[in-house]
Design a protein around this motif. Structure first.
Motif, PDB file in Angstrom:
ATOM      1  N   ALA A  27      -0.521  -2.735   9.510  1.00 13.69           N
ATOM      2  CA  ALA A  27      -1.014  -1.354   9.518  1.00 13.69           C
ATOM      3  C   ALA A  27      -1.904  -1.046   8.322  1.00 13.69           C
ATOM      4  O   ALA A  27      -2.706  -0.122   8.380  1.00 13.69           O
ATOM      5  CB  ALA A  27       0.159  -0.377   9.563  1.00 13.69           C
ATOM      6  N   LEU A  28      -1.797  -1.810   7.248  1.00 17.18           N
ATOM      7  CA  LEU A  28      -2.638  -1.584   6.069  1.00 17.18           C
ATOM      8  C   LEU A  28      -3.946  -2.367   6.124  1.00 17.18           C
ATOM      9  O   LEU A  28      -4.836  -2.133   5.315  1.00 17.18           O
ATOM     10  CB  LEU A  28      -1.886  -1.967   4.790  1.00 17.18           C
ATOM     11  N   MET A  86       9.882   2.167   9.312  1.00  6.33           N
ATOM     12  CA  MET A  86       8.544   2.715   9.546  1.00  6.33           C
ATOM     13  C   MET A  86       7.433   1.692   9.287  1.00  6.33           C
ATOM     14  O   MET A  86       6.529   1.913   8.475  1.00  6.33           O
ATOM     15  CB  MET A  86       8.321   3.958   8.694  1.00  6.33           C
ATOM     16  N   GLU A  88       4.919   1.073  10.822  1.00  6.04           N
ATOM     17  CA  GLU A  88       3.595   1.612  11.145  1.00  6.04           C
ATOM     18  C   GLU A  88       2.850   2.121   9.911  1.00  6.04           C
ATOM     19  O   GLU A  88       1.635   2.316   9.934  1.00  6.04           O
ATOM     20  CB  GLU A  88       3.704   2.736  12.193  1.00  6.04           C
ATOM     21  N   HIS A  89       3.562   2.311   8.795  1.00  3.53           N
ATOM     22  CA  HIS A  89       2.918   2.713   7.548  1.00  3.53           C
ATOM     23  C   HIS A  89       2.357   1.509   6.777  1.00  3.53           C
ATOM     24  O   HIS A  89       1.608   1.679   5.824  1.00  3.53           O
ATOM     25  CB  HIS A  89       3.894   3.485   6.648  1.00  3.53           C
ATOM     26  N   GLY A  90       2.775   0.291   7.168  1.00  5.22           N
ATOM     27  CA  GLY A  90       2.216  -0.915   6.571  1.00  5.22           C
ATOM     28  C   GLY A  90       2.904  -1.419   5.319  1.00  5.22           C
ATOM     29  O   GLY A  90       2.461  -2.392   4.729  1.00  5.22           O
ATOM     30  N   HIS A  91       3.976  -0.760   4.907  1.00  2.05           N
ATOM     31  CA  HIS A  91       4.674  -1.167   3.684  1.00  2.05           C
ATOM     32  C   HIS A  91       6.006  -1.842   4.021  1.00  2.05           C
ATOM     33  O   HIS A  91       6.593  -1.593   5.068  1.00  2.05           O
ATOM     34  CB  HIS A  91       4.965   0.056   2.799  1.00  2.05           C
ATOM     35  N   GLN A  93       9.049  -1.208   3.586  1.00  2.48           N
ATOM     36  CA  GLN A  93       9.885  -0.060   3.242  1.00  2.48           C
ATOM     37  C   GLN A  93      11.287  -0.284   3.802  1.00  2.48           C
ATOM     38  O   GLN A  93      11.443  -0.603   4.978  1.00  2.48           O
ATOM     39  CB  GLN A  93       9.260   1.200   3.851  1.00  2.48           C
ATOM     40  N   VAL A 117       9.969   1.155  -1.254  1.00  2.00           N
ATOM     41  CA  VAL A 117       8.985   0.139  -0.896  1.00  2.00           C
ATOM     42  C   VAL A 117       9.164  -1.044  -1.838  1.00  2.00           C
ATOM     43  O   VAL A 117       9.145  -0.893  -3.051  1.00  2.00           O
ATOM     44  CB  VAL A 117       7.548   0.701  -1.002  1.00  2.00           C
TER      45      VAL A 117
END
Length: 153
Positions: A27-28, A86, A88-91, A93, A117
């Motif tokens: 995602a990032l 999550m 989808e945030h790319g981390h 986490q 993170v």
């Protein structure tokens, strides 16, 4: 694979490493071709896991990245895997269930709403207020004239 064939001397000239390997989630990335981790998964990586061992090179020891798992010889205790929250945030986490400092459990995060993170590229520690004051007090040690804070009591 994306490679830099030329780069400015600042800030890279001051760094004492060979390169940067980004392991953020897809995602990032600009697209899937720019995500190292996504590319490895697409090429049959045995597991969506990797292990990072960081050292300052004391006693000739070298840092390493193990892709597809982790090197058990580098561990003091067995791993406990945590799912990515999550993605989808790319981390990377993860949920934080509790916070302990020197055996003292803090009240923060007991309700299960905290997330953190995990990032080998930073030394920052973000703590939600008002727990930040207690964390700072518990982590602060008087180092006196010591130049290496790791050996302070």
């Amino acid at each position: 694979v994306v490679l830099a064939v030329e780069m400015s001397s600042q800030p890279f000239k001051t760094f004492q490493f060979d390169g940067i390997l980004g392991l953020g989630l897809g995602a990032l990335a600009l697209n899937s071709n720019f995500s190292t981790f996504e590319m490895l998964l697409g090429r049959g990586l045995p597991a969506g896991h990797f292990g990072v061992f960081l050292t300052e090179g004391e006693d000739g020891e070298e840092s390493e990245i193990a892709v597809g798992g982790a090197d058990n010889r580098r561990m003091l205790e067995p791993l406990h895997w945590a799912p990515v929250m999550m993605p989808e945030h790319g981390h990377w986490q993860v949920q934080i269930l509790s916070v302990r400092i020197n055996g003292h459990e803090l009240d923060v995060c007991r309700d299960g709403t905290c997330r953190g993170v995990v990032d080998t590229g930073t030394s920052h520690l973000g703590v939600p207020a008002p727990a930040d004051q207690e964390v700072a007090e518990l982590l602060t040690r008087d180092a006196g004239d010591l130049l290496d804070c790791r050996i302070a009591d």
